[in-house]
Design a protein around this motif. Structure first.
Motif, PDB file in Angstrom:
ATOM      1  N   TYR A 449      48.884  26.058  36.407  1.00  0.00           N
ATOM      2  CA  TYR A 449      48.483  25.594  35.075  1.00  0.00           C
ATOM      3  C   TYR A 449      47.852  24.195  35.085  1.00  0.00           C
ATOM      4  O   TYR A 449      48.136  23.371  34.228  1.00  0.00           O
ATOM      5  CB  TYR A 449      49.688  25.604  34.130  1.00  0.00           C
ATOM      6  N   ASN A 450      46.978  23.947  36.030  1.00  0.00           N
ATOM      7  CA  ASN A 450      46.280  22.661  36.073  1.00  0.00           C
ATOM      8  C   ASN A 450      44.771  22.821  36.054  1.00  0.00           C
ATOM      9  O   ASN A 450      44.037  21.873  36.336  1.00  0.00           O
ATOM     10  CB  ASN A 450      46.689  21.881  37.329  1.00  0.00           C
ATOM     11  N   SER A 451      44.280  24.016  35.711  1.00  0.00           N
ATOM     12  CA  SER A 451      42.844  24.292  35.795  1.00  0.00           C
ATOM     13  C   SER A 451      42.022  23.419  34.850  1.00  0.00           C
ATOM     14  O   SER A 451      40.838  23.210  35.085  1.00  0.00           O
ATOM     15  CB  SER A 451      42.567  25.765  35.491  1.00  0.00           C
ATOM     16  N   GLY A 452      42.650  22.902  33.790  1.00  0.00           N
ATOM     17  CA  GLY A 452      41.906  22.102  32.832  1.00  0.00           C
ATOM     18  C   GLY A 452      41.749  20.647  33.201  1.00  0.00           C
ATOM     19  O   GLY A 452      41.039  19.902  32.515  1.00  0.00           O
ATOM     20  N   THR A 453      42.356  20.214  34.307  1.00  0.00           N
ATOM     21  CA  THR A 453      42.254  18.813  34.693  1.00  0.00           C
ATOM     22  C   THR A 453      40.897  18.510  35.311  1.00  0.00           C
ATOM     23  O   THR A 453      40.230  19.400  35.857  1.00  0.00           O
ATOM     24  CB  THR A 453      43.351  18.446  35.704  1.00  0.00           C
ATOM     25  N   ALA A 454      40.502  17.240  35.229  1.00  0.00           N
ATOM     26  CA  ALA A 454      39.217  16.834  35.802  1.00  0.00           C
ATOM     27  C   ALA A 454      39.193  17.078  37.302  1.00  0.00           C
ATOM     28  O   ALA A 454      38.165  17.472  37.867  1.00  0.00           O
ATOM     29  CB  ALA A 454      38.964  15.352  35.499  1.00  0.00           C
ATOM     30  N   GLU A 455      40.345  16.861  37.955  1.00  0.00           N
ATOM     31  CA  GLU A 455      40.400  17.029  39.418  1.00  0.00           C
ATOM     32  C   GLU A 455      40.234  18.494  39.809  1.00  0.00           C
ATOM     33  O   GLU A 455      39.521  18.819  40.761  1.00  0.00           O
ATOM     34  CB  GLU A 455      41.731  16.486  39.948  1.00  0.00           C
ATOM     35  N   ALA A 456      40.888  19.387  39.072  1.00  0.00           N
ATOM     36  CA  ALA A 456      40.768  20.814  39.380  1.00  0.00           C
ATOM     37  C   ALA A 456      39.336  21.294  39.154  1.00  0.00           C
ATOM     38  O   ALA A 456      38.805  22.101  39.930  1.00  0.00           O
ATOM     39  CB  ALA A 456      41.745  21.624  38.542  1.00  0.00           C
ATOM     40  N   GLU A 461      33.772  22.677  41.344  1.00  0.00           N
ATOM     41  CA  GLU A 461      32.382  22.222  41.443  1.00  0.00           C
ATOM     42  C   GLU A 461      31.971  22.000  42.892  1.00  0.00           C
ATOM     43  O   GLU A 461      30.868  22.410  43.316  1.00  0.00           O
ATOM     44  CB  GLU A 461      32.224  20.921  40.653  1.00  0.00           C
ATOM     45  N   LEU A 462      32.838  21.375  43.665  1.00  0.00           N
ATOM     46  CA  LEU A 462      32.542  21.123  45.086  1.00  0.00           C
ATOM     47  C   LEU A 462      32.427  22.422  45.868  1.00  0.00           C
ATOM     48  O   LEU A 462      31.533  22.568  46.721  1.00  0.00           O
ATOM     49  CB  LEU A 462      33.616  20.224  45.694  1.00  0.00           C
ATOM     50  N   LEU A 463      33.317  23.369  45.598  1.00  0.00           N
ATOM     51  CA  LEU A 463      33.245  24.650  46.295  1.00  0.00           C
ATOM     52  C   LEU A 463      31.964  25.385  45.946  1.00  0.00           C
ATOM     53  O   LEU A 463      31.311  25.980  46.820  1.00  0.00           O
ATOM     54  CB  LEU A 463      34.472  25.502  45.956  1.00  0.00           C
ATOM     55  N   ASP A 464      31.580  25.355  44.676  1.00  0.00           N
ATOM     56  CA  ASP A 464      30.336  26.014  44.264  1.00  0.00           C
ATOM     57  C   ASP A 464      29.113  25.340  44.892  1.00  0.00           C
ATOM     58  O   ASP A 464      28.182  26.016  45.354  1.00  0.00           O
ATOM     59  CB  ASP A 464      30.216  25.996  42.738  1.00  0.00           C
ATOM     60  N   ASP A 465      29.121  24.013  44.917  1.00  0.00           N
ATOM     61  CA  ASP A 465      28.000  23.283  45.527  1.00  0.00           C
ATOM     62  C   ASP A 465      27.924  23.554  47.026  1.00  0.00           C
ATOM     63  O   ASP A 465      26.827  23.714  47.590  1.00  0.00           O
ATOM     64  CB  ASP A 465      28.148  21.785  45.277  1.00  0.00           C
ATOM     65  N   MET A 478      31.529  18.477  51.713  1.00  0.00           N
ATOM     66  CA  MET A 478      31.996  18.890  50.386  1.00  0.00           C
ATOM     67  C   MET A 478      33.367  19.555  50.485  1.00  0.00           C
ATOM     68  O   MET A 478      34.250  19.318  49.648  1.00  0.00           O
ATOM     69  CB  MET A 478      30.978  19.845  49.753  1.00  0.00           C
ATOM     70  N   TRP A 479      33.546  20.396  51.480  1.00  0.00           N
ATOM     71  CA  TRP A 479      34.851  21.021  51.678  1.00  0.00           C
ATOM     72  C   TRP A 479      35.926  19.955  51.909  1.00  0.00           C
ATOM     73  O   TRP A 479      37.022  20.048  51.350  1.00  0.00           O
ATOM     74  CB  TRP A 479      34.806  21.968  52.871  1.00  0.00           C
ATOM     75  N   ALA A 480      35.610  18.963  52.721  1.00  0.00           N
ATOM     76  CA  ALA A 480      36.584  17.900  53.017  1.00  0.00           C
ATOM     77  C   ALA A 480      36.970  17.154  51.742  1.00  0.00           C
ATOM     78  O   ALA A 480      38.150  16.834  51.526  1.00  0.00           O
ATOM     79  CB  ALA A 480      36.018  16.937  54.054  1.00  0.00           C
ATOM     80  N   GLU A 481      35.986  16.872  50.891  1.00  0.00           N
ATOM     81  CA  GLU A 481      36.280  16.171  49.645  1.00  0.00           C
ATOM     82  C   GLU A 481      37.186  17.016  48.756  1.00  0.00           C
ATOM     83  O   GLU A 481      38.146  16.505  48.146  1.00  0.00           O
ATOM     84  CB  GLU A 481      34.987  15.832  48.909  1.00  0.00           C
ATOM     85  N   ALA A 482      36.899  18.305  48.684  1.00  0.00           N
ATOM     86  CA  ALA A 482      37.735  19.204  47.873  1.00  0.00           C
ATOM     87  C   ALA A 482      39.153  19.262  48.426  1.00  0.00           C
ATOM     88  O   ALA A 482      40.136  19.242  47.660  1.00  0.00           O
ATOM     89  CB  ALA A 482      37.122  20.603  47.852  1.00  0.00           C
ATOM     90  N   MET A 483      39.292  19.321  49.746  1.00  0.00           N
ATOM     91  CA  MET A 483      40.630  19.375  50.346  1.00  0.00           C
ATOM     92  C   MET A 483      41.402  18.083  50.121  1.00  0.00           C
ATOM     93  O   MET A 483      42.629  18.096  49.957  1.00  0.00           O
ATOM     94  CB  MET A 483      40.521  19.718  51.837  1.00  0.00           C
ATOM     95  N   ASN A 484      40.707  16.958  50.086  1.00  0.00           N
ATOM     96  CA  ASN A 484      41.370  15.687  49.796  1.00  0.00           C
ATOM     97  C   ASN A 484      41.895  15.650  48.363  1.00  0.00           C
ATOM     98  O   ASN A 484      42.978  15.110  48.097  1.00  0.00           O
ATOM     99  CB  ASN A 484      40.409  14.522  50.028  1.00  0.00           C
ATOM    100  N   ILE A 485      41.159  16.227  47.449  1.00  0.00           N
ATOM    101  CA  ILE A 485      41.591  16.240  46.045  1.00  0.00           C
ATOM    102  C   ILE A 485      42.857  17.082  45.885  1.00  0.00           C
ATOM    103  O   ILE A 485      43.817  16.650  45.236  1.00  0.00           O
ATOM    104  CB  ILE A 485      40.473  16.768  45.129  1.00  0.00           C
ATOM    105  N   VAL A 486      42.875  18.280  46.473  1.00  0.00           N
ATOM    106  CA  VAL A 486      44.061  19.126  46.299  1.00  0.00           C
ATOM    107  C   VAL A 486      45.277  18.514  46.989  1.00  0.00           C
ATOM    108  O   VAL A 486      46.417  18.702  46.537  1.00  0.00           O
ATOM    109  CB  VAL A 486      43.811  20.568  46.789  1.00  0.00           C
ATOM    110  N   ALA A 487      45.057  17.767  48.059  1.00  0.00           N
ATOM    111  CA  ALA A 487      46.168  17.078  48.723  1.00  0.00           C
ATOM    112  C   ALA A 487      46.725  15.984  47.822  1.00  0.00           C
ATOM    113  O   ALA A 487      47.945  15.866  47.636  1.00  0.00           O
ATOM    114  CB  ALA A 487      45.710  16.488  50.049  1.00  0.00           C
ATOM    115  N   GLU A 488      45.856  15.204  47.241  1.00  0.00           N
ATOM    116  CA  GLU A 488      46.288  14.092  46.393  1.00  0.00           C
ATOM    117  C   GLU A 488      46.949  14.589  45.109  1.00  0.00           C
ATOM    118  O   GLU A 488      47.941  14.008  44.637  1.00  0.00           O
ATOM    119  CB  GLU A 488      45.074  13.215  46.063  1.00  0.00           C
ATOM    120  N   GLN A 489      46.443  15.669  44.546  1.00  0.00           N
ATOM    121  CA  GLN A 489      46.982  16.190  43.287  1.00  0.00           C
ATOM    122  C   GLN A 489      48.301  16.953  43.477  1.00  0.00           C
ATOM    123  O   GLN A 489      49.160  16.930  42.601  1.00  0.00           O
ATOM    124  CB  GLN A 489      45.958  17.097  42.610  1.00  0.00           C
TER     125      GLN A 489
END
Length: 528
Positions: A449-456, A461-465, A478-489
């Motif tokens: 239930y976090n799909s509405g957050t800016a980070e999610a 967006e990164l995966l689509d790009d 881009m993959w690395a940036e996305a993986m860093n976000i999910v780690a931090e969140q």
């Protein structure tokens, strides 16, 4: 067996006693089920058929449009074919129903011809109509297929002639060929006539026919004699027992009731190695921690991070898994070709955990940790509780069968935190697919239930790009940036990636190899 070193809190004797108490009821039920297996096994595992024991219970149906359970996924790999499949051992693509490699017409157009003479188990011919139908039902939003999230690049599929289909892409996608593996081809007429009947016992074009499926007696398969594809069945029959109790699986192998078992208990690896072939393969398979981000205080990233930092993962791996896992230092295991160390790594740091809770204004936190009754998970969760209790978080455990936990607690949002196993690598091993499973669609929208957050939203967006990116180096950044976000969140994030031990009787099976994914494969396997 050498005793493990003792530390503060639970020692090994206490640990095993505690986890044994948690699993007692499930173990009794599973053992009774295991003792009443199909008469065709004869109690000896003799004959020309294959007998195996899987570690998961039967959960839901087999329709490949929606089913992702461990048992159904393993069965469907033998019963239904995609156009292009992934080798269960090497994870490399090979043509299954496809006659040849997809023909690239232009950057966004591919054509695929169906294998000459391919037929379904009812004797009907596999046609382009069946292929188009199979893809369209997955892509139809009304069907809520879990696999649509793996096909964001696909604009449509159309029939060219009776044996050829054409795929139109929204943009160039470098992984097109292997991504076809996520859609298994089903017979249009049979599914439209009675989808529920098909879901219970599917008709496919694979080397085996599924003839029976029952939670108590397991699954039964027969060789499909008319199969003319690249992986013909080498055994006339298969019987899969579904034995969730680990000791019962070991007994089934030792008594020669079966020739192979998955998910060997780590405590039994050394013992079984004396009389059987045993191999542990490093996998993506993980134990993850997932938070209900719409419930306070878990909507605060500091609370989620605190509970991650509090876990003594090293002790858990040494005590519960006897060293058969690697603590997560990124979304991917370190052996993965696209591994990057995350910018946030959750080493054991109780002081930091307490500080984060204090900064979030949280005190006296009480947590119910919902978890599945998978054997290695049951061994691990008492140590999570111990770690959380140590920082002042009062923790209770809710252990139950996987299907029931998702239906009764997770998918209706009636939970706080969950610890459970996950392994989407059965569908593919590329970063895009692995991340989309957990971070696009179902999981962030209806589980964490976090799909509405800016980070999610940024992750999507990164995966689509990255999917549109033709430069490999840029795509990996881009993959690395996305993986860093999910780690931090840390809304849903791995605690560790584990090794998968499999044991088999090499004198009874020929060609068998263990997998780095959940389940067992008997493609190219026969009785010795």
């Amino acid at each position: 067996m050498t005793d493990l070193p003792r530390g503060a809190g639970l020692n090994r004797r206490d640990f095993l006693r505690y986890t044994g108490m948690l699993g007692a009821a499930a173990a009794i039920t599973a053992s009774l089920s295991a003792c009443s297996g199909p008469s065709s096994t004869g109690g000896s595992g003799s004959g020309t058929g294959i007998q195996a024991a899987l570690s998961y219970a039967l959960s839901g149906g087999f329709d490949p449009m929606t089913s992702s359970s461990a048992v159904a996924t393993a069965a469907n790999q033998h019963v239904l074919e995609p156009l292009v499949d992934l080798d269960p051992v090497t994870r490399k693509p090979f043509n299954a129903l496809a006659k040849a490699d997809p023909e690239q017409v232009d950057d966004t157009t591919y054509r695929v011809a169906i294998r000459d003479g391919a037929t379904f188990h009812d004797g009907s011919k596999v046609t382009a109509d069946d292929v188009v139908f199979s893809f369209e039902r997955v892509l139809d939003p009304d069907n809520e297929s879990l696999f649509a999230q793996f096909l964001p690049f696909l604009d449509g599929v159309k029939k060219v002639d009776e044996q050829t289909v054409e795929f139109k892409l929204k943009y160039a996608f470098a992984l097109f060929g292997e991504r076809l593996s996520v859609v298994r081809i089903v017979p249009k007429k049979i599914v439209e006539a009675d989808q529920k009947k098909f879901d219970a016992l599917p008709t496919g074009s694979g080397p085996f026919k599924l003839t029976a499926a029952n939670a108590g007696s397991g699954l039964k398969f027969e060789k499909f004699d008319a199969y003319n594809g690249p992986r013909p069945a080498k055994a006339p029959t298969m019987t899969w027992l579904l034995i969730t109790d680990p000791s019962a699986r070991v007994t089934a192998l030792q008594s020669k009731r079966v020739q192979v078992i998955e998910a060997v208990p780590y405590l039994n690896v050394e013992e079984l190695s004396k009389s059987m072939d045993v191999e542990s393969v490093q996998s993506f398979g993980l134990l993850f921690l997932m938070f209900n981000c719409k419930k306070k205080p878990f909507d605060d990233v500091r609370v989620r991070q605190a509970l991650q930092y509090a876990i003594d993962t090293g002790k858990m791996i040494d005590t519960a898994l006897l060293g058969n896992a690697a603590a997560a230092t990124g979304f991917l295991p370190e052996a993965h070709p696209d591994y990057v160390r995350a910018s946030t790594v959750y080493g054991h740091d109780p002081a930091k955990a307490k500080k984060l809770l204090q900064e979030a204004g949280v005190s006296g936190l009480e947590v119910e940790l919902v978890t599945t009754d998978t054997d290695f998970v049951k061994d691990c969760v008492p140590l999570i509780k111990q770690s959380w209790d140590a920082i002042g978080v009062r923790t209770t455990l809710n252990v139950g069968q996987s299907g029931g936990q998702y239906a009764n607690k997770i998918d209706n949002g009636k939970y706080q935190v969950m610890a459970a196993p996950g392994d989407p690598s059965v569908f593919g091993n590329d970063v895009d697919l692995l991340m989309r499973w957990f971070y696009v669609g179902t999981w962030p929208e209806t589980r964490s239930y976090n799909s509405g957050t800016a980070e999610a939203k940024k992750v999507v967006e990164l995966l689509d790009d990255a999917a549109r990116e033709t430069d490999e180096a840029a795509r990996k950044r881009m993959w690395a940036e996305a993986m860093n976000i999910v780690a931090e969140q840390a809304a849903l994030y791995p605690i560790f990636h584990r090794k998968l031990p499999t044991a088999w009787n090499g004198d009874a099976l020929s060609g068998f190899k263990p997998l780095a994914t959940t389940g067992l494969s008997f493609l190219d396997v026969g009785r010795a």
